[in-house]
Scaffold this motif. Structure first.
Motif, PDB file in Angstrom:
ATOM      1  N   ARG A 166       0.923   3.941  -3.055  1.00 37.83           N
ATOM      2  CA  ARG A 166       0.595   5.354  -2.829  1.00 37.83           C
ATOM      3  C   ARG A 166       1.709   6.256  -3.339  1.00 37.83           C
ATOM      4  O   ARG A 166       1.454   7.293  -3.957  1.00 37.83           O
ATOM      5  CB  ARG A 166       0.366   5.570  -1.339  1.00 37.83           C
TER       6      ARG A 166
ATOM      7  N   SER B 281       0.958   0.422 -10.183  1.00 37.02           N
ATOM      8  CA  SER B 281       0.533   0.602  -8.792  1.00 37.02           C
ATOM      9  C   SER B 281      -0.769  -0.136  -8.506  1.00 37.02           C
ATOM     10  O   SER B 281      -1.135  -0.321  -7.348  1.00 37.02           O
ATOM     11  CB  SER B 281       0.366   2.078  -8.463  1.00 37.02           C
TER      12      SER B 281
ATOM     13  N   ARG C  95       1.532   6.368  -7.137  1.00 33.24           N
ATOM     14  CA  ARG C  95       0.459   7.243  -7.602  1.00 33.24           C
ATOM     15  C   ARG C  95       0.848   8.719  -7.453  1.00 33.24           C
ATOM     16  O   ARG C  95       0.512   9.545  -8.305  1.00 33.24           O
ATOM     17  CB  ARG C  95      -0.835   6.945  -6.856  1.00 33.24           C
ATOM     18  N   CYS C  96       1.582   9.044  -6.402  1.00 33.66           N
ATOM     19  CA  CYS C  96       2.050  10.413  -6.198  1.00 33.66           C
ATOM     20  C   CYS C  96       3.031  10.809  -7.310  1.00 33.66           C
ATOM     21  O   CYS C  96       2.927  11.897  -7.889  1.00 33.66           O
ATOM     22  CB  CYS C  96       2.707  10.530  -4.825  1.00 33.66           C
TER      23      CYS C  96
ATOM     24  N   ASN D 173       0.816  -1.217   0.000  1.00 31.85           N
ATOM     25  CA  ASN D 173       0.000   0.000   0.000  1.00 31.85           C
ATOM     26  C   ASN D 173       0.853   1.271   0.000  1.00 31.85           C
ATOM     27  O   ASN D 173       0.524   2.241  -0.681  1.00 31.85           O
ATOM     28  CB  ASN D 173      -0.929   0.013   1.205  1.00 31.85           C
ATOM     29  N   ASP D 174       1.933   1.265   0.778  1.00 32.16           N
ATOM     30  CA  ASP D 174       2.791   2.446   0.833  1.00 32.16           C
ATOM     31  C   ASP D 174       3.466   2.699  -0.510  1.00 32.16           C
ATOM     32  O   ASP D 174       3.534   3.831  -0.983  1.00 32.16           O
ATOM     33  CB  ASP D 174       3.850   2.294   1.912  1.00 32.16           C
TER      34      ASP D 174
END
Length: 66
Positions: free
Chosen positions: A8, A47, A11-12, A4-5
């Motif tokens: 994320r 991702s 995606r950033c 998950n990290d």
């Protein structure tokens, strides 16, 4: 699928690459804009970002076998 990290973070970076592609496209560097757009697309695809509807609910379920 990444954790998950990591997802994320990817995606950033994808969002930043999309903004960079927009800026490069407006500046007239079409080839660099295309490369940034492809990088952003690859980051989003890797991702595992789910498609989300406007209300925040998940999109329609995938057909069997996909």
């Amino acid at each position: 699928m990444p954790s998950n990290d990591l997802a994320r973070l990817m995606r950033c970076f994808a969002a930043r690459a999309l903004l960079l592609a927009l800026a490069l496209g407006l500046a007239g560097a079409q080839l660099l804009a295309l490369l940034a757009l492809l990088a952003a697309t690859g980051l989003l695809a890797w991702s595992g970002a789910p498609a989300v509807s406007r209300r925040g609910a998940p999109a329609a379920p995938e057909p069997p076998g996909w």
